[in-house]
Each structure stands twice: as C-alpha cells, then as structure tokens.
Design a protein around this motif. Structure first.
Motif, PDB file in Angstrom:
ATOM      1  N   PHE A 169      15.927  12.973  -8.312  1.00 31.72           N
ATOM      2  CA  PHE A 169      14.649  12.550  -7.739  1.00 31.72           C
ATOM      3  C   PHE A 169      14.416  11.086  -8.076  1.00 31.72           C
ATOM      4  N   GLU A 170      14.195  10.261  -7.050  1.00 29.62           N
ATOM      5  CA  GLU A 170      13.848   8.851  -7.206  1.00 29.62           C
ATOM      6  C   GLU A 170      12.533   8.608  -6.479  1.00 29.62           C
ATOM      7  N   HIS A 171      11.570   7.992  -7.153  1.00 29.10           N
ATOM      8  CA  HIS A 171      10.269   7.858  -6.505  1.00 29.10           C
ATOM      9  C   HIS A 171      10.308   6.901  -5.319  1.00 29.10           C
ATOM     10  N   ASN A 172      11.225   5.902  -5.328  1.00 30.29           N
ATOM     11  CA  ASN A 172      11.336   5.034  -4.157  1.00 30.29           C
ATOM     12  C   ASN A 172      11.883   5.797  -2.951  1.00 30.29           C
ATOM     13  N   MET A 173      12.892   6.618  -3.180  1.00 30.59           N
ATOM     14  CA  MET A 173      13.394   7.479  -2.099  1.00 30.59           C
ATOM     15  C   MET A 173      12.306   8.431  -1.627  1.00 30.59           C
ATOM     16  N   GLN A 174      11.496   8.916  -2.569  1.00 30.90           N
ATOM     17  CA  GLN A 174      10.431   9.840  -2.195  1.00 30.90           C
ATOM     18  C   GLN A 174       9.367   9.129  -1.358  1.00 30.90           C
ATOM     19  N   SER A 175       9.060   7.882  -1.670  1.00 32.61           N
ATOM     20  CA  SER A 175       8.116   7.128  -0.847  1.00 32.61           C
ATOM     21  C   SER A 175       8.639   7.010   0.578  1.00 32.61           C
ATOM     22  N   LEU A 176       9.947   6.775   0.707  1.00 26.19           N
ATOM     23  CA  LEU A 176      10.538   6.722   2.049  1.00 26.19           C
ATOM     24  C   LEU A 176      10.463   8.077   2.728  1.00 26.19           C
ATOM     25  N   ARG A 177      10.706   9.160   1.979  1.00 28.25           N
ATOM     26  CA  ARG A 177      10.605  10.502   2.560  1.00 28.25           C
ATOM     27  C   ARG A 177       9.183  10.786   3.057  1.00 28.25           C
ATOM     28  N   VAL A 178       8.211  10.298   2.316  1.00 31.38           N
ATOM     29  CA  VAL A 178       6.818  10.520   2.729  1.00 31.38           C
ATOM     30  C   VAL A 178       6.568   9.908   4.095  1.00 31.38           C
ATOM     31  N   VAL A 179       6.960   8.639   4.286  1.00 31.38           N
ATOM     32  CA  VAL A 179       6.654   7.961   5.549  1.00 31.38           C
ATOM     33  C   VAL A 179       7.621   8.344   6.660  1.00 31.38           C
ATOM     34  N   ASP A 180       8.806   8.849   6.315  1.00 32.62           N
ATOM     35  CA  ASP A 180       9.791   9.235   7.330  1.00 32.62           C
ATOM     36  C   ASP A 180       9.684  10.693   7.749  1.00 32.62           C
ATOM     37  N   VAL A 181       9.268  11.570   6.818  1.00 29.92           N
ATOM     38  CA  VAL A 181       9.396  13.010   7.058  1.00 29.92           C
ATOM     39  C   VAL A 181       8.135  13.797   6.727  1.00 29.92           C
ATOM     40  N   LEU A 182       7.562  13.563   5.559  1.00 33.65           N
ATOM     41  CA  LEU A 182       6.604  14.511   4.997  1.00 33.65           C
ATOM     42  C   LEU A 182       5.193  14.412   5.570  1.00 33.65           C
ATOM     43  N   GLU A 183       4.784  13.234   6.013  1.00 24.15           N
ATOM     44  CA  GLU A 183       3.481  13.130   6.675  1.00 24.15           C
ATOM     45  C   GLU A 183       3.584  13.775   8.064  1.00 24.15           C
ATOM     46  N   LEU A 184       2.707  14.738   8.335  1.00 24.32           N
ATOM     47  CA  LEU A 184       2.744  15.471   9.602  1.00 24.32           C
ATOM     48  C   LEU A 184       1.452  15.189  10.367  1.00 24.32           C
TER      49      LEU A 184
ATOM     50  N   LEU B  80       0.813  -1.214   0.000  1.00 22.88           N
ATOM     51  CA  LEU B  80       0.000   0.000   0.000  1.00 22.88           C
ATOM     52  C   LEU B  80       0.848   1.266   0.000  1.00 22.88           C
ATOM     53  N   ALA B  81       2.095   1.156   0.455  1.00 27.04           N
ATOM     54  CA  ALA B  81       2.949   2.344   0.559  1.00 27.04           C
ATOM     55  C   ALA B  81       3.961   2.472  -0.567  1.00 27.04           C
ATOM     56  N   HIS B  82       4.087   1.458  -1.435  1.00 26.15           N
ATOM     57  CA  HIS B  82       5.234   1.448  -2.339  1.00 26.15           C
ATOM     58  C   HIS B  82       5.197   2.564  -3.376  1.00 26.15           C
ATOM     59  N   ASP B  83       4.021   3.128  -3.664  1.00 22.95           N
ATOM     60  CA  ASP B  83       3.922   4.194  -4.661  1.00 22.95           C
ATOM     61  C   ASP B  83       3.588   5.556  -4.048  1.00 22.95           C
ATOM     62  N   LEU B  84       3.726   5.710  -2.742  1.00 24.47           N
ATOM     63  CA  LEU B  84       3.360   6.981  -2.110  1.00 24.47           C
ATOM     64  C   LEU B  84       4.195   8.149  -2.626  1.00 24.47           C
ATOM     65  N   GLY B  85       5.394   7.870  -3.103  1.00 25.57           N
ATOM     66  CA  GLY B  85       6.272   8.943  -3.564  1.00 25.57           C
ATOM     67  C   GLY B  85       6.165   9.251  -5.037  1.00 25.57           C
ATOM     68  N   HIS B  86       5.256   8.578  -5.742  1.00 24.29           N
ATOM     69  CA  HIS B  86       5.126   8.846  -7.176  1.00 24.29           C
ATOM     70  C   HIS B  86       4.572  10.245  -7.427  1.00 24.29           C
ATOM     71  N   THR B  87       5.098  10.854  -8.456  1.00 23.03           N
ATOM     72  CA  THR B  87       4.670  12.190  -8.874  1.00 23.03           C
ATOM     73  C   THR B  87       3.313  12.128  -9.562  1.00 23.03           C
ATOM     74  N   PRO B  88       2.690  13.278  -9.821  1.00 19.85           N
ATOM     75  CA  PRO B  88       1.559  13.271 -10.748  1.00 19.85           C
ATOM     76  C   PRO B  88       2.042  12.863 -12.145  1.00 19.85           C
ATOM     77  N   PHE B  89       1.131  12.365 -12.945  1.00 23.15           N
ATOM     78  CA  PHE B  89       1.393  12.007 -14.352  1.00 23.15           C
ATOM     79  C   PHE B  89       2.346  10.828 -14.512  1.00 23.15           C
ATOM     80  N   GLY B  90       2.412   9.946 -13.515  1.00 21.40           N
ATOM     81  CA  GLY B  90       3.150   8.701 -13.664  1.00 21.40           C
ATOM     82  C   GLY B  90       4.635   8.884 -13.899  1.00 21.40           C
ATOM     83  N   HIS B  91       5.211   7.980 -14.693  1.00 19.51           N
ATOM     84  CA  HIS B  91       6.666   7.992 -14.908  1.00 19.51           C
ATOM     85  C   HIS B  91       7.112   9.230 -15.678  1.00 19.51           C
TER      86      HIS B  91
END
Length: 394
Positions: A138-153, A111-122
């Motif tokens: 920018f890597e979408h996998n790194m961004q997914s990690l950033r979402v769950v580690d940092v960006l969700e408040l 459920l979390a693997h695509d949380l960092g994907h941008t709009p408009f897909g690849h």
C-alpha cells in the motif's frame, strides 16, 4: 487526445483576462487530455475543471476528519489533512503566479495530493502497508491516484474523476518501480512512465511537492507548540526559526505568546517562498526549457537554494525526533495501528461487514485496503468498536 472546446455565447464570455503562462508552464489547451474523452466546459479550462471536481469529491470532504499529526478529537485547532491541503494550495498558487506556472493545475494537485491517505496519518499507512505485504503493498500516493481514477463514483460514463494527465501526474509524486511497471502495462506512456525513465514531472507538480514540505514544516511547529509537546527551547535550536524569532523580537519587543509565534512563522514562510522563487528562476535561466516536455527532460528545477535546503533539513530533523517520535505521539499511533490491523483482519474474514460496493468485489484484499484507506479517524474507531466491542483509548 483531441480537446473539444465549444463556442461560447457572448452572454457567458467574461472580461477577466486569461492567465499568462510562461513557456515552461503546463497549458490547459496543450494538455495530454483525459483517459475518457468528454466535451470540455464552456467557461472553465481543463485544469480549473479538475480542481472543481476534486473539491466536490467525497474523498476531499473526508480529509477534514483525517489526522495530520494530532488526531481530530485531540483539539479543534490542530491541522487536519484538509487544512494542510488548503495551506499547500495557497503556498503553491502564490509561487506559481510569480513563476508564470498554471495556478489552477497547481491548486488541483495540491488539493488532491493527500486523498489516498489512511486514517491516523502515517501510522495508519504503515499498518495498512504491512497488512497488504502479500497482496501488492500500500502506497498512499498510488492510493490518491486510485481515488481519482477509480474509487470516486460520481459520473454515469466512467469511474473516478477522469482528471487530466497533468493533474494525475502531479498527484503521483512518488511511486515504486513495481507499481510504475504495473501502471505502464495498463497505461503505456502514462503517469508511471517517468518513474521508469527517470524523467521529471511538470514544474507545477514539482512545485506542489515542495509546497507540501514548506507547509507541514511550518504548521507542525505551530501545532507542536500548541500541544505542549514542543518547547520554544527546542524549536529555537533550528537556525531558520531562531533567526526570524530574533528579528520579530527586535522589531516588536512587546510581542508574546501566539502573536510572537505567528509572526515568526510568517517571516519564516516568506523567506522560504522567496528563496524558492530565486532558486527556481536561476535553474530555469540555466536550462532554458521552452516547453513543458523539455522540463521533463531536465533535472528537477523547482527547489530551495543549497543554504535553505540545509536549514529546512535541520527543521525536519527536529520535528522528526522531538514531535513525530514524541512518546505521547508514538503511543497514540501505536493504538491507531492496532485498530487498522484488526479492522483489516476482520474485513478479510467477513467482507460482508463492509459497505456493499466493497463487499461485492472479487479482489477482496485490495477492496479491504480501499475501504480502510477511505475511512476518517472517527469512522475507523466506530467501526472497530462495533466489530470488536472494544473502546480503545487514544
């Protein structure tokens, strides 16, 4: 990290048996823990709680308006990042149960693997990566990690969702050496280490990676045919599809249209799922890991048989050339990349146009990337129209 498990009142104790775990499975009571210590929930295991946190996150809700292949407004029945993630979770849990893996962890990762994907897909990801070329990329996998580690408040004591190591490990399924070194400096022995040492993640993480591939191959056939960009003649050049199409016609000669398609895809999915189970059991029998840490020292253990891997690759090649690179898709994605590039340039020059939390940050380039990556397709288009006065046609 020590895990706090409170005593549970008898009134809250359920009668449902605990999930049976194979020796090689990740186990919530043996988790490497969270980055920020906190008491665990009395009625939920650590991985179940991670799954629940992901489902309630803002980033998860935004997936419903993020492109998989077709833009959200192009049709109500095309897959989005949200429906794709749900399909990955369903396939993952089915296989996990058969292999004795932790189903909650598999679902959380899926459920979390695509949380960092941008709009408009690849296309959006590629455009944002180009914009960030001088600022770390920018890597979408790194961004997914950033979402769950940092960006969700959401919590008073910490940023992010404070997920378990095992969930975070699975979310970061790919990582460049540069980013792995960056992660290792900030979290020694953490989720970046395996990319530097060449070791593997848990079987649950390996399974989610493969379930992702199985899901998008199947649903992209469905969406491609529904859109008219793929034809049956093209799809039936792939033996994996043709074999099951023929078996459906043999068993149900009266079937046509959507029913014929759905039954073909259902049988194709079933064969792939059972193939993964057989191939993975054979690999486990060969290497005999007795603990999740032994899994990490083995070669990849979750996978297709050689024959199924070859057939899956043929299907991926067909989808790449006939669907993802279809002129209509390429035209739409070209416009999408223009939108991302122009938004990036405007926000970089005028950070105050972003939401206050992002505008106030001192790491402006990364703040702009975080802001754009978090957008849905339709919000990005509205912002572009507001800031440029242009209504792009997609």
């Amino acid at each position: 990290m020590a895990i706090f498990v409170p005593d549970l009142p008898d009134s809250l104790r359920g009668d449902a048996p605990a999930q049976e775990h194979a020796p090689w499975a990740a186990h919530p009571l043996q988790s490497r823990g969270r980055r920020h210590a906190e008491p665990e929930a009395p009625t939920r295991g650590m991985f179940q709680r991670d799954r629940d946190r992901i489902v309630h996150s803002s980033a998860f809700r935004r997936l419903v308006y993020k492109t998989q292949v077709f833009l959200n407004h192009e049709g109500d029945l095309f897959r989005t990042r949200l429906t794709h993630s749900l399909e990955v979770a369903q396939l993952g849990r089915s296989i996990a149960r058969a292999l004795g893996l932790d189903e909650d962890l598999v679902e959380a990762i899926a459920l979390a693997h695509d949380l960092g994907h941008t709009p408009f897909g690849h296309a959006g990801q590629d455009a944002l990566n180009a914009c960030m070329a001088d600022y770390g990329g920018f890597e979408h996998n790194m961004q997914s990690l950033r979402v769950v580690d940092v960006l969700e408040l959401r919590y008073p004591e910490f940023d992010g969702l404070n997920l378990c190591f095992e969930a975070r490990e699975g979310i970061l399924k790919h990582c460049s050496a540069r980013n792995a070194r960056w992660l290792e400096q900030r979290e020694p022995g953490g989720v970046g280490q395996r990319f530097l040492q060449g070791t593997q993640p848990s079987l649950e993480a390996q399974l989610c990676n493969l379930a992702d591939e199985i899901a998008y191959n199947a649903h992209d056939i469905d969406d491609g045919l529904r859109s008219g960009l793929l034809t049956w003649e093209q799809v039936l050049t792939v033996p994996l599809v043709a074999r099951h199409h023929a078996s459906v016609q043999r068993d149900h000669p009266q079937l046509t249209g959507r029913r014929l398609l759905y039954e073909t895809i259902r049988r194709m999915l079933s064969e792939q799922v059972y193939d993964v189970m057989r191939a993975t059991r054979a690999a486990l029998a060969q290497h005999r890991p007795q603990h999740v840490d032994e899994v990490r020292q083995c070669p990849p253990l979750v996978g297709f048989s050689a024959d199924m891997r070859a057939e899956s690759l043929q299907l991926k090649q067909l989808l790449l050339h006939a669907l993802y690179r279809h002129p209509q898709v390429m035209q739409t994605m070209g416009v999408a990349q223009q939108v991302v590039r122009e938004l990036f340039a405007i926000y970089l020059q005028q950070p105050g146009e972003m939401k206050p939390d992002f505008a106030a940050r001192t790491d402006t380039e990364r703040a702009v990337a975080d802001y754009i990556a978090g957008m849905t397709d339709r919000f990005a288009l509205r912002e572009h129209a507001r800031l440029t006065g242009q209504q792009v046609l997609m």
